[in-house]
Scaffold this active site. Structure first.
Site, PDB file in Angstrom:
ATOM      1  N   HIS A  44       0.841  -1.188   0.000  1.00 46.57           N
ATOM      2  CA  HIS A  44       0.000   0.000   0.000  1.00 46.57           C
ATOM      3  C   HIS A  44       0.880   1.243   0.000  1.00 46.57           C
ATOM      4  O   HIS A  44       2.077   1.185   0.283  1.00 46.57           O
ATOM      5  CB  HIS A  44      -0.930  -0.025   1.205  1.00 46.57           C
ATOM      6  CG  HIS A  44      -1.986  -1.083   1.123  1.00 46.57           C
ATOM      7  ND1 HIS A  44      -3.022  -1.198   2.025  1.00 46.57           N
ATOM      8  CD2 HIS A  44      -2.178  -2.089   0.222  1.00 46.57           C
ATOM      9  CE1 HIS A  44      -3.792  -2.215   1.692  1.00 46.57           C
ATOM     10  NE2 HIS A  44      -3.296  -2.779   0.604  1.00 46.57           N
ATOM     11  N   GLU A  46       1.291   3.853   1.891  1.00 45.48           N
ATOM     12  CA  GLU A  46       2.008   4.221   3.110  1.00 45.48           C
ATOM     13  C   GLU A  46       3.269   3.373   3.282  1.00 45.48           C
ATOM     14  O   GLU A  46       4.319   3.867   3.692  1.00 45.48           O
ATOM     15  CB  GLU A  46       1.124   4.034   4.350  1.00 45.48           C
ATOM     16  CG  GLU A  46      -0.231   4.693   4.275  1.00 45.48           C
ATOM     17  CD  GLU A  46      -1.312   3.755   3.755  1.00 45.48           C
ATOM     18  OE1 GLU A  46      -2.360   3.654   4.412  1.00 45.48           O
ATOM     19  OE2 GLU A  46      -1.112   3.128   2.702  1.00 45.48           O
ATOM     20  N   CYS A  69      -5.225   1.119   6.341  1.00 44.80           N
ATOM     21  CA  CYS A  69      -6.078  -0.058   6.602  1.00 44.80           C
ATOM     22  C   CYS A  69      -5.805  -0.634   7.988  1.00 44.80           C
ATOM     23  O   CYS A  69      -4.699  -0.564   8.516  1.00 44.80           O
ATOM     24  CB  CYS A  69      -5.897  -1.104   5.514  1.00 44.80           C
ATOM     25  SG  CYS A  69      -4.251  -1.821   5.423  1.00 44.80           S
ATOM     26  N   ALA A 148     -22.245   7.766 -27.746  1.00 38.58           N
ATOM     27  CA  ALA A 148     -21.724   8.748 -28.696  1.00 38.58           C
ATOM     28  C   ALA A 148     -22.881   9.176 -29.579  1.00 38.58           C
ATOM     29  O   ALA A 148     -23.530   8.331 -30.208  1.00 38.58           O
ATOM     30  CB  ALA A 148     -20.606   8.128 -29.527  1.00 38.58           C
ATOM     31  N   SER A 162     -24.516   3.589 -38.134  1.00 45.54           N
ATOM     32  CA  SER A 162     -24.029   4.254 -36.922  1.00 45.54           C
ATOM     33  C   SER A 162     -22.524   4.496 -36.891  1.00 45.54           C
ATOM     34  O   SER A 162     -22.030   5.169 -35.989  1.00 45.54           O
ATOM     35  CB  SER A 162     -24.412   3.433 -35.686  1.00 45.54           C
ATOM     36  OG  SER A 162     -23.810   2.150 -35.747  1.00 45.54           O
ATOM     37  N   TRP A 164     -19.119   6.111 -38.503  1.00 47.29           N
ATOM     38  CA  TRP A 164     -18.785   6.501 -37.123  1.00 47.29           C
ATOM     39  C   TRP A 164     -19.373   7.886 -36.867  1.00 47.29           C
ATOM     40  O   TRP A 164     -19.295   8.761 -37.734  1.00 47.29           O
ATOM     41  CB  TRP A 164     -17.287   6.510 -36.906  1.00 47.29           C
ATOM     42  CG  TRP A 164     -16.672   5.169 -37.076  1.00 47.29           C
ATOM     43  CD1 TRP A 164     -16.028   4.678 -38.167  1.00 47.29           C
ATOM     44  CD2 TRP A 164     -16.660   4.139 -36.094  1.00 47.29           C
ATOM     45  NE1 TRP A 164     -15.588   3.408 -37.929  1.00 47.29           N
ATOM     46  CE2 TRP A 164     -15.970   3.051 -36.659  1.00 47.29           C
ATOM     47  CE3 TRP A 164     -17.143   4.019 -34.797  1.00 47.29           C
ATOM     48  CZ2 TRP A 164     -15.746   1.849 -35.967  1.00 47.29           C
ATOM     49  CZ3 TRP A 164     -16.918   2.844 -34.112  1.00 47.29           C
ATOM     50  CH2 TRP A 164     -16.239   1.784 -34.692  1.00 47.29           C
ATOM     51  N   ARG A 290     -31.591   1.095 -25.441  1.00 50.47           N
ATOM     52  CA  ARG A 290     -32.594   0.546 -24.513  1.00 50.47           C
ATOM     53  C   ARG A 290     -31.955  -0.010 -23.249  1.00 50.47           C
ATOM     54  O   ARG A 290     -32.545   0.050 -22.176  1.00 50.47           O
ATOM     55  CB  ARG A 290     -33.430  -0.531 -25.204  1.00 50.47           C
ATOM     56  CG  ARG A 290     -34.331   0.034 -26.287  1.00 50.47           C
ATOM     57  CD  ARG A 290     -35.415  -0.930 -26.727  1.00 50.47           C
ATOM     58  NE  ARG A 290     -36.265  -0.298 -27.721  1.00 50.47           N
ATOM     59  CZ  ARG A 290     -37.278   0.506 -27.431  1.00 50.47           C
ATOM     60  NH1 ARG A 290     -37.567   0.771 -26.161  1.00 50.47           N
ATOM     61  NH2 ARG A 290     -38.005   1.044 -28.385  1.00 50.47           N
TER      62      ARG A 290
END
Length: 354
Positions: A44, A46, A69, A148, A162, A164, A290
């Site tokens: 970790h 630390e 922790c 998008a 679709s 691009w 959907r």
């Protein structure tokens, strides 16, 4: 603390199911050591910093983005190492939401005579670890939805074309965002229409791929299965799926999860709970319209990434980016908060929280 947050962010996409954490050790107003958590199972933040500082830690001050922790997990408790090092003061960004630690390390540090300050840049620390916090508090994955679209909110023409809508630069950016999540999710119609690979930008990232496919229409030849471990591909089906076809996928090593049905589709909330038990802490939902609409309606989406191209299709029969929420009252739509925008070439990325 800002330095510690910047260090922590280097672990983005690498530490799951652990949080991103950064640490800075200061002595006589000089930084003497830094550390950040690089991956799950590694030291970790630390501990990395303390090892670098060595005996110079005694009497120094530790800045850490998250409470150290308290429990034994994949590594021993960090709080004991901090106390043993002789650190005199610990400045903490935020309390650890994990119930195994939450506030316990702070109390232990204070009982050991270590001065503790909590809540420095707390909002920024929380935003950095929004995935970890959601997972710890609800035992559900953090869900982001991505689409998008054109300026008039369309993702395909009425004829279904679709590719691009956005530029290649934007698509490259979107692939890099994928690497920040544990899994990518798409509906079967997106798979059948676009045959996407659903890959991230980093080849070393083991990204899970999830297809919502109640009747199991996904072809075994789909591109999403190519170049990845079969076990990292998950097809979520209902009892409508053919047992013989399920067996075909299983023989190829692809996981098939049989889910309860809701309105004839995979019960998404049930699936998310099941995936959370496997330490899948975050999912990027990439359509279709959907699927995202259903997830929003069921209050399962936390964040939205909406890529907008400077184009107009102008056909009411063209597919909208989100379908199925069925808002009746204009005063009660789904609201987005903390909305931000950034330009990616000619396109715009809108990011916000539901």
């Amino acid at each position: 603390m800002q330095m510690a947050l910047d260090l922590a962010a280097k672990g983005k996409g690498h530490t799951s199911p652990n949080p991103m954490v950064g640490a800075v050790i200061v002595r006589k107003n000089r930084v003497i050591a830094t550390g950040w958590h690089k991956r799950c199972g590694a030291d970790h933040a630390e501990i990395v910093a303390l090892k670098k500082a060595g005996a110079r830690s005694r009497g120094a001050k530790l800045y850490v983005t998250l409470e150290p922790c308290f429990h034994y997990g994949r590594t021993p408790p960090c709080v004991d190492k901090v106390i043993a090092s002789g650190i005199r003061e610990v400045v903490i960004g935020m309390v650890d939401p994990n119930p195994l630690t939450r506030g316990k390390s702070i109390m232990k540090l204070r009982r050991a005579g270590v001065k503790v300050k909590v809540g420095i840049l707390r909002r920024e620390a929380g935003r950095l670890n929004e995935i970890f916090i959601k997972y710890m508090r609800s035992r559900m994955p953090f869900v982001a939805a991505k689409c998008a679209q054109t300026l008039d909110g369309k993702i395909a023409t009425a004829a279904g074309e679709s590719q691009w809508i956005t530029s290649s630069k934007t698509r490259d950016y979107a692939r890099r965002i994928r690497d920040e999540f544990d899994a990518i999710c798409a509906g079967v119609n997106t798979v059948l229409r676009d045959d996407p690979r659903l890959n991230g930008a980093r080849k070393t990232k083991r990204l899970k791929k999830i297809v919502l496919d109640s009747s199991l229409k996904t072809p075994l030849t789909a591109r999403l299965f190519k170049g990845v471990r079969s076990a990292d591909c998950i097809i979520a089906v209902t009892r409508k799926a053919s047992p013989a076809k399920i067996k075909q996928f299983q023989n190829k090593g692809v996981r098939v999860i049989i889910c309860p049905a809701k309105d004839g589709r995979v019960d998404l909330k049930w699936l998310l709970k099941a995936l959370a038990k496997e330490e899948i802490t975050s999912i990027l939902m990439e359509g279709g319209a959907r699927v995202i609409g259903s997830a929003l309606k069921d209050k399962l989406v936390d964040k939205l990434y909406i890529y907008v191209a400077p184009k107009i299709i102008g056909d009411q029969d063209a597919l909208s980016s989100i379908v199925g929420v069925d808002t009746v009252n204009i005063g009660r739509p789904i609201r987005i908060k903390d909305l931000t925008s950034r330009n990616i070439g000619q396109d715009i990325l809108l990011t916000g929280y539901v």
